[in-house]
Design a protein around this motif. Structure first.
Motif, PDB file in Angstrom:
ATOM      1  N   ASP A 110      11.484  13.195  25.872  1.00 25.98           N
ATOM      2  CA  ASP A 110      11.143  14.266  26.807  1.00 25.98           C
ATOM      3  C   ASP A 110      10.710  15.492  26.028  1.00 25.98           C
ATOM      4  N   VAL A 111      11.453  15.741  24.945  1.00 28.43           N
ATOM      5  CA  VAL A 111      11.131  16.828  24.019  1.00 28.43           C
ATOM      6  C   VAL A 111      11.233  16.248  22.616  1.00 28.43           C
ATOM      7  N   ALA A 112      10.285  16.591  21.760  1.00 31.07           N
ATOM      8  CA  ALA A 112      10.283  16.092  20.382  1.00 31.07           C
ATOM      9  C   ALA A 112      10.114  17.251  19.422  1.00 31.07           C
ATOM     10  N   SER A 113      10.585  17.036  18.198  1.00 30.20           N
ATOM     11  CA  SER A 113      10.443  18.046  17.153  1.00 30.20           C
ATOM     12  C   SER A 113      10.040  17.353  15.862  1.00 30.20           C
ATOM     13  N   LEU A 114       9.088  17.948  15.157  1.00 31.95           N
ATOM     14  CA  LEU A 114       8.579  17.409  13.901  1.00 31.95           C
ATOM     15  C   LEU A 114       9.114  18.220  12.727  1.00 31.95           C
ATOM     16  N   ASP A 115       9.698  17.535  11.764  1.00 32.13           N
ATOM     17  CA  ASP A 115      10.110  18.156  10.498  1.00 32.13           C
ATOM     18  C   ASP A 115       9.980  17.081   9.421  1.00 32.13           C
ATOM     19  N   ILE A 116       8.725  16.689   9.150  1.00 28.37           N
ATOM     20  CA  ILE A 116       8.451  15.541   8.291  1.00 28.37           C
ATOM     21  C   ILE A 116       7.973  15.947   6.904  1.00 28.37           C
ATOM     22  N   GLY A 117       7.949  17.267   6.633  1.00 32.31           N
ATOM     23  CA  GLY A 117       7.548  17.705   5.307  1.00 32.31           C
ATOM     24  C   GLY A 117       6.075  17.450   5.037  1.00 32.31           C
ATOM     25  N   ILE A 118       5.749  17.389   3.755  1.00 31.54           N
ATOM     26  CA  ILE A 118       4.380  17.169   3.319  1.00 31.54           C
ATOM     27  C   ILE A 118       4.392  16.121   2.215  1.00 31.54           C
ATOM     28  N   THR A 119       3.209  15.747   1.788  1.00 27.35           N
ATOM     29  CA  THR A 119       3.087  14.857   0.645  1.00 27.35           C
ATOM     30  C   THR A 119       2.266  15.556  -0.428  1.00 27.35           C
ATOM     31  N   SER A 120       2.430  15.147  -1.667  1.00 29.49           N
ATOM     32  CA  SER A 120       1.681  15.772  -2.765  1.00 29.49           C
ATOM     33  C   SER A 120       0.896  14.724  -3.536  1.00 29.49           C
ATOM     34  N   ASP A 121       0.459  13.691  -2.831  1.00 30.49           N
ATOM     35  CA  ASP A 121      -0.331  12.671  -3.521  1.00 30.49           C
ATOM     36  C   ASP A 121      -1.806  13.068  -3.533  1.00 30.49           C
ATOM     37  N   LEU A 122      -2.571  12.391  -4.354  1.00 29.82           N
ATOM     38  CA  LEU A 122      -4.006  12.641  -4.494  1.00 29.82           C
ATOM     39  C   LEU A 122      -4.733  11.322  -4.229  1.00 29.82           C
ATOM     40  N   PRO A 123      -4.883  10.947  -2.958  1.00 31.37           N
ATOM     41  CA  PRO A 123      -5.382   9.605  -2.639  1.00 31.37           C
ATOM     42  C   PRO A 123      -6.806   9.356  -3.120  1.00 31.37           C
ATOM     43  N   ARG A 124      -7.584  10.412  -3.294  1.00 31.06           N
ATOM     44  CA  ARG A 124      -8.971  10.208  -3.724  1.00 31.06           C
ATOM     45  C   ARG A 124      -9.115  10.166  -5.249  1.00 31.06           C
ATOM     46  N   LEU A 125      -8.036  10.400  -5.962  1.00 31.00           N
ATOM     47  CA  LEU A 125      -8.092  10.343  -7.420  1.00 31.00           C
ATOM     48  C   LEU A 125      -7.968   8.888  -7.861  1.00 31.00           C
ATOM     49  N   PRO A 126      -8.984   8.333  -8.497  1.00 30.45           N
ATOM     50  CA  PRO A 126      -8.931   6.911  -8.877  1.00 30.45           C
ATOM     51  C   PRO A 126      -7.711   6.595  -9.741  1.00 30.45           C
ATOM     52  N   GLY A 127      -6.994   5.543  -9.355  1.00 34.53           N
ATOM     53  CA  GLY A 127      -5.837   5.088 -10.106  1.00 34.53           C
ATOM     54  C   GLY A 127      -4.541   5.771  -9.754  1.00 34.53           C
ATOM     55  N   PHE A 128      -4.581   6.734  -8.823  1.00 33.45           N
ATOM     56  CA  PHE A 128      -3.357   7.489  -8.543  1.00 33.45           C
ATOM     57  C   PHE A 128      -2.262   6.590  -7.964  1.00 33.45           C
ATOM     58  N   ALA A 129      -2.616   5.775  -6.979  1.00 33.59           N
ATOM     59  CA  ALA A 129      -1.603   4.954  -6.304  1.00 33.59           C
ATOM     60  C   ALA A 129      -0.898   4.005  -7.261  1.00 33.59           C
ATOM     61  N   ASP A 130      -1.610   3.536  -8.280  1.00 33.05           N
ATOM     62  CA  ASP A 130      -1.034   2.548  -9.195  1.00 33.05           C
ATOM     63  C   ASP A 130      -0.312   3.168 -10.387  1.00 33.05           C
ATOM     64  N   HIS A 131      -0.672   4.378 -10.765  1.00 37.80           N
ATOM     65  CA  HIS A 131      -0.200   4.889 -12.052  1.00 37.80           C
ATOM     66  C   HIS A 131       0.498   6.250 -11.990  1.00 37.80           C
ATOM     67  N   ALA A 132       0.713   6.810 -10.800  1.00 42.80           N
ATOM     68  CA  ALA A 132       1.329   8.130 -10.712  1.00 42.80           C
ATOM     69  C   ALA A 132       2.357   8.149  -9.594  1.00 42.80           C
ATOM     70  N   VAL A 133       3.137   9.200  -9.558  1.00 44.49           N
ATOM     71  CA  VAL A 133       4.118   9.410  -8.500  1.00 44.49           C
ATOM     72  C   VAL A 133       3.988  10.852  -8.022  1.00 44.49           C
ATOM     73  N   SER A 134       4.233  11.072  -6.732  1.00 49.38           N
ATOM     74  CA  SER A 134       4.155  12.404  -6.153  1.00 49.38           C
ATOM     75  C   SER A 134       5.526  13.056  -6.146  1.00 49.38           C
ATOM     76  N   ALA A 135       5.537  14.366  -6.318  1.00 49.11           N
ATOM     77  CA  ALA A 135       6.809  15.092  -6.236  1.00 49.11           C
ATOM     78  C   ALA A 135       7.358  15.062  -4.817  1.00 49.11           C
ATOM     79  N   LYS A 136       6.475  14.945  -3.833  1.00 51.93           N
ATOM     80  CA  LYS A 136       6.901  14.817  -2.443  1.00 51.93           C
ATOM     81  C   LYS A 136       6.198  13.620  -1.842  1.00 51.93           C
ATOM     82  N   PRO A 137       6.945  12.776  -1.125  1.00 50.73           N
ATOM     83  CA  PRO A 137       8.375  12.835  -0.797  1.00 50.73           C
ATOM     84  C   PRO A 137       9.261  12.706  -2.041  1.00 50.73           C
ATOM     85  N   LEU A 138      10.366  13.432  -2.017  1.00 49.44           N
ATOM     86  CA  LEU A 138      11.197  13.553  -3.210  1.00 49.44           C
ATOM     87  C   LEU A 138      11.961  12.286  -3.550  1.00 49.44           C
TER      88      LEU A 138
END
Length: 733
Positions: A110-138
């Motif tokens: 009936d009522v909802a609230s969002l508190d999902i934070g942010i992400t700090s990934d770089l999805p367009r940077l080649p190789g990021f998903a395979d070789h790096a980690v984001s500070a957020k989510p912590l």
């Protein structure tokens, strides 16, 4: 705290999406003063959520991981909330439902609230998903960091993308931690802007740059990464920087799915008014995922913390549809305490700068005081017995609350006494009645099995209860060597408004149908009623060409168990808010839920062709169900306690004296028929299991190959002992 008004019918759904700081504080405040008639739901992918203020201290080695984690499981129980461990992935505002990434039924609000934070990934940077980690989510960063430390590299190479306050703070923490292990780290901090630390006063900037130089952190500004590989970072100018660990503190961005909600957004963040309402008045937002249209501010946890009481008040007004909402006015500036890796900090506010060890101690006190709000929840008041009362009332009530699941069963001795007068079946097509996992009926050239099982809810999540109950009920069918065919549902709902009844039944039946159909069975009907609490049950039929019973075991058979023990003790600990020593309570509960939700169908398919005797381990515990095999087969048994598979945290809880309310009756039923040392593992032999594994007796020559086949399917199975010559007796050592 317990409130009498929680027994009133529920009429409105409040859904908190995300377990951020504002929602965590809201849960604590809600537990103190809940709004009668509201069903509170929290959706978060993990059972614990990290406190950002202590992350640099954790990376530097000043805090243990558990010290910076807010455990949502006991917090949700305190608040009277159902906790759904899942990712939200969309909002259907026309039907007011939250969609979840696991594919489970959507959750109504009936009522909802969002508190999902942010992400700090770089999805367009080649190789990021395979070789790096984001500070957020912590949470993911913390786990990857611990794994990196465990490698023990002598000269680790670390590259951090982003030289804002967060990047500099984590670079200093990283340098301190690695040097404290005796390593000789090579740290590089990359910033695409020409100047590092753009959002801090000049004095504090100079102090932090000096700290970077003293820590031998190489700062590169005006440069950008072009791609990542397993060997390091390639810059846009072609230079290569070798790296063993790559962290991104740059590229902070909102979660992608918000773009499809139809809400007004600013750069992907949910626009909110002073009342923290979005463009849809039924949806609120707080923390980093929200954009304050009336007073834009940088992303910082201090705002989420101060939004919490305003958010709570305004949600209550929206749910009650009366009262006046309050505006949130953020402060223009706030004190920034930036840790420098060692136990020191730099302070910045209004351009002023301080640097001293006492600032670290002050920051440490602030952070620990914040976390204490969640680790020292007010105690539940003890239940008082009326005076006068009938004799035996205190004994019948017991020293602890009644457990849910199979922990709420009648004890084995009392059940045997009640069933003893039942006459033998008269119908020639009824081949067996009470005594095995399911009744066996003649069905043409084969057999039909019939069983029923009901579970008192141990979680307020009806969909989770539906899956666990369905698998639990089908376990008896599989244990007889049969395949599930059809089921009847028996559902007792707590008191709800008609609309909430319909929504709850929708979640239950959609999940149950999916679970039964995956096993080749259909739900063909059932019965619903209203009662004091949620109780789910299923009567299941199955078909088989060959029946497996508990009585086919022979001396020398190997004993194989297909799931770890500990669901009963972990659920009891969750009710008592008692955490194991080796991990957070929420993580133990999540592991128990995952085990209960694992379908035993593949294990049954592998065991049925080779087992001499088979049963599922449920309410009477491993020892009780093994004794049933021994009694029916005319054998004894030897158990290897060290070989028992255990759920995370189960042994620690047993060592602390925790036990399910059914465990004493299970222990009493084995009196004189079990020889075992007084150890935590022995205590877990009596632990009632819900949706537990199979206990199979099979030829020893086939044990190794069968275990290998089970493990290949991802099934946590173990060889735990063997059957011996009779009489029916168990020796554990």
């Amino acid at each position: 705290m317990q409130h009498a008004d929680r027994d009133l019918p529920l009429t409105r759904d409040l859904v908190l999406i995300g377990g951020g700081h504002a929602h965590a504080l809201l849960l604590r405040m809600w537990g103190m003063t809940p709004l009668p008639g509201v069903r509170l739901t929290v959706i978060n992918p993990d059972p614990v959520t990290p406190y950002t203020g202590m992350l640099p201290g954790f990376i530097a080695g000043h805090y243990q991981r558990a010290e910076m984690m807010i455990d949502l499981v006991p917090l949700a129980r305190f608040a009277g909330a159902r906790l759904i461990l899942d990712h939200a992935c969309g909002l259907d505002r026309s039907t007011r439902r939250v969609h979840l990434s696991s594919g489970r039924p959507p959750v109504a609000y009936d009522v909802a609230s969002l508190d999902i934070g942010i992400t700090s990934d770089l999805p367009r940077l080649p190789g990021f998903a395979d070789h790096a980690v984001s500070a957020k989510p912590l949470a993911g960063y913390a786990a990857r960091w611990q794994a990196f430390l465990a490698r023990g590299l002598a000269a680790p190479r670390v590259v951090i993308l982003g030289a804002g306050i967060g990047g500099v703070e984590l670079a200093l923490a990283t340098a301190h931690r690695l040097r404290s292990t005796g390593a000789r780290p090579q740290l590089t901090l990359l910033e695409q802007a020409q100047t590092a630390l753009p959002h801090i006063g000049n004095g504090a900037r100079r102090a932090l740059l000096a700290e970077l130089a003293a820590a031998d952190v190489h700062l590169l500004t005006g440069t950008k990464a072009a791609g990542l590989t397993a060997d390091g970072v390639t810059l846009q100018d072609g230079r290569q920087i070798a790296a063993d660990f790559i962290l991104s503190v740059a590229g902070a961005r909102p979660h992608d799915w918000l773009a499809a909600t139809g809400l007004d957004l600013q750069d992907g963040y949910v626009c909110v008014t002073p009342t923290l309402q979005s463009s849809d008045p039924a949806i609120f937002a707080a923390g980093d995922c929200a954009h304050l249209t009336h007073a834009p501010r940088p992303k910082a946890g201090v705002f989420a913390v101060r939004e919490a009481p305003i958010l709570l008040h305004n949600l209550r007004v929206a749910l009650a549809e009366q009262g006046r909402m309050r505006p949130y006015q953020p402060q223009r500036d706030y004190l920034k305490l930036v840790s420098t890796g060692r136990r020191n900090a730099v302070a910045d506010k209004l351009g002023l700068r301080l640097s001293h060890p006492w600032l670290w101690r002050w920051k440490d006190q602030i952070d620990r005081a914040f976390m204490a709000k969640f680790t020292t929840l007010p105690a539940m008041p003890a239940r008082r017995l009326p005076t006068p009362a009938a004799a035996g009332l205190a004994e019948a009530l017991g020293p602890k609350p009644l457990c849910g699941g199979c922990g709420a069963k009648v004890g084995a001795r009392d059940l045997a006494t009640a069933l003893a007068p039942l006459p033998a079946p008269q119908n020639p097509d009824v081949l067996s009645g009470p005594g095995d996992d399911a009744a066996v009926l003649r069905h043409g050239p084969g057999f039909q099995v019939l069983t029923t099982d009901h579970l008192r809810a141990f979680t307020a999540d009806p969909a989770l209860m539906a899956r666990i109950t369905a698998l639990h009920a089908m376990g008896d069918v599989w244990a007889m060597g049969a395949q599930p065919h059809s089921a009847l549902a028996q559902i007792t709902l707590p008191r709800l408004s008609p609309r909430l009844q319909a929504e709850t039944l929708r979640e239950i039946m959609a999940t149950a149908t999916k679970t039964f159909r995956a096993a080749g069975a259909d739900i063909v009907g059932g019965h619903t009623s209203i009662g004091a609490e949620l109780t789910l049950g299923f009567t299941v039929t199955g078909r088989a060409e060959r029946i497996l019973t508990k009585g086919g075991g022979t001396p020398g058979d190997a004993l194989i168990l297909t799931k770890p023990l500990g669901t009963g003790i972990i659920l009891a600990a969750e009710m008592a808010r008692l955490a194991p020593q080796d991990l957070l309570l929420g993580e133990a509960v999540a592991a128990a839920f995952a085990s209960m939700c694992q379908s035993p169908a593949e294990a049954a398919a592998l065991l049925t062709p080779v087992a001499h005797a088979l049963t599922d381990v449920t309410g009477f515990g491993l020892a009780g169900h093994l004794l049933e095999i021994c009694t029916a087969s005319g054998t004894g048994a030897i158990l290897d306690l060290a070989a028992l598979p255990l759920l995370p945290g189960a042994r620690d809880l047993a060592a602390q004296g925790m036990a399910s309310s059914l465990a004493p009756a299970n222990r009493a039923a084995l009196h004189g028929q079990l020889d075992a040392p007084d150890t935590p593992e022995t205590a877990l032999l009596f632990d009632p299991q819900t949706a537990g594994g199979f206990l199979a007796a099979l030829p020893a020559a086939k044990a190794t190959s069968t275990l290998a086949a089970l493990h290949a399917k991802g099934i946590t199975a173990a060889r735990i002992g063997q059957l011996t010559e009779g009489p029916a007796h168990i020796t554990a050592r």
